[in-house]
Motif scaffolding. Structure first.
Motif, mmCIF file in Angstrom:
data_model
loop_
_atom_site.group_PDB
_atom_site.id
_atom_site.type_symbol
_atom_site.label_atom_id
_atom_site.label_comp_id
_atom_site.label_asym_id
_atom_site.label_seq_id
_atom_site.Cartn_x
_atom_site.Cartn_y
_atom_site.Cartn_z
ATOM 1 N N GLY A 24 0.798 -1.214 0.000
ATOM 2 C CA GLY A 24 0.000 0.000 0.000
ATOM 3 C C GLY A 24 0.832 1.265 0.000
ATOM 4 O O GLY A 24 0.401 2.296 0.538
ATOM 5 N N TYR A 87 -1.988 9.112 7.574
ATOM 6 C CA TYR A 87 -2.887 8.031 7.190
ATOM 7 C C TYR A 87 -4.105 8.090 8.100
ATOM 8 O O TYR A 87 -4.139 8.848 9.074
ATOM 9 N N THR A 91 -7.359 4.098 5.140
ATOM 10 C CA THR A 91 -6.173 3.737 4.370
ATOM 11 C C THR A 91 -5.378 2.628 5.050
ATOM 12 O O THR A 91 -4.839 1.744 4.387
ATOM 13 N N TRP A 94 -7.108 -0.744 4.555
ATOM 14 C CA TRP A 94 -6.822 -1.215 3.197
ATOM 15 C C TRP A 94 -5.391 -1.735 3.093
ATOM 16 O O TRP A 94 -5.138 -2.791 2.498
ATOM 17 N N THR A 95 -4.448 -1.011 3.690
ATOM 18 C CA THR A 95 -3.053 -1.461 3.686
ATOM 19 C C THR A 95 -2.927 -2.821 4.347
ATOM 20 O O THR A 95 -2.147 -3.674 3.900
#
Length: 290
Positions: A24, A87, A91, A94-95
């Motif tokens: 990511g 972040y 995010t 998702w990472t």
């Protein structure tokens, strides 16, 4: 007690596989235990508390030897490089899925403590197809919460607790309360901590600014275990009651005399509750909801 914890830490970290993974757009220090070994259980994806490195809770992975564990240091925390840009929960959730993809893991049981408990909630909400069950420890629903004691919160927000051992020693009881705050085991916990970078710590605080899970939790059908201490100075017990009320398929276990670090001071009770919860068969309703 400290010698026992030291031995547990040495064993846990010796058994861990430590790698640096770029996912990511971020490079993270990742620790896995028993990943790829035959098991009847899903791996546990663990989200740590604010500013805390992998070593702070590594003995937990040793305490559940029949399960694989996945932990990582947040950007600027522990051994992960300092973040360039901020972040947030979206995010980073998702990472986390990108990391699971790289490790070849489809579904996990998700666990988080304190700040990491908020991340665990968000991961389960954002990625329900990759979450089986959820364990929330010493955490809250985010900005809509019953605040802790001002003295503890002011020390919690000060990164000196990681940088200055004397500061941590002086304020340990105020910060963490409970059995561990009064015990010799606190020295063991202090020396396991690695100071975060100032930017890493600030960005981690910033990541949850304005975040709350309250609107989403009534619609989250994952079976959830909530562990809370009744002497937690940072996240009072009432926050567990809020989570229990909002999450349909949830149960709460209260650790008597447990402060914010009850995972360490009440480790046997916590592990027993986790094992019972994770090993229980899915009900038809929860299996359908999942």
């Amino acid at each position: 007690m400290a010698d026992i914890l030291d031995a547990a830490l040495d064993t846990a970290m010796h058994d861990a596989t430590i790698t640096m993974e770029t996912v990511g757009g971020r490079t993270l220090r990742v620790a896995t235990w028993r990943l790829g070994e035959p098991s009847d259980h899903l791996p546990i994806l663990f989200f740590n508390g604010i500013g805390a490195n992998i070593e702070a809770v590594a003995p937990l992975a040793e305490a559940l030897p029949d399960r694989a564990f996945i932990m990582f240091d947040m950007p600027g925390i522990g051994g992960s490089p300092e973040p360039v840009v901020p972040y947030n929960a979206v995010t980073m959730a998702w990472t986390s899925t990108q990391l699971l993809d790289k490790l070849g893991v489809d579904m996990v049981d998700v666990m988080g403590v304190s700040w990491g408990g908020a991340m665990a909630q968000h991961f389960a909400i954002q990625h329900p197809g990759r979450t089986r069950r959820l364990i929330l420890c010493a955490t809250s629903a985010g900005m809509i919460m019953v605040p802790g004691k001002p003295a503890a919160l002011s020390k919690m927000a000060d990164p000196r607790r990681y940088i200055d051992a004397a500061f941590m020693e002086e304020h340990f009881q105020t910060l963490y309360g409970g059995a561990l705050g009064k015990a010799a085991g606190k020295a063991d916990h202090i020396h396991r901590l690695k100071p975060p970078t100032r930017r890493g710590y600030f960005y981690q605080l910033l990541a949850m600014l304005g975040w709350t899970s309250v609107p989403a939790l009534p619609f989250m059908r994952k079976q959830t275990l909530i562990l809370m201490g009744d002497d937690d100075q940072i996240v009072p017990l009432a926050n567990g009651t809020i989570l229990k009320t909002l999450i349909p398929n949830s149960e709460m276990v209260v650790l008597q005399g447990g402060g914010h670090l009850f995972l360490l001071s009440h480790s046997e009770e916590c592990v027993a509750a986790m094992r019972r919860f994770l090993d229980a068969s899915d009900t038809p309703e929860s299996a359908k909801a999942a």
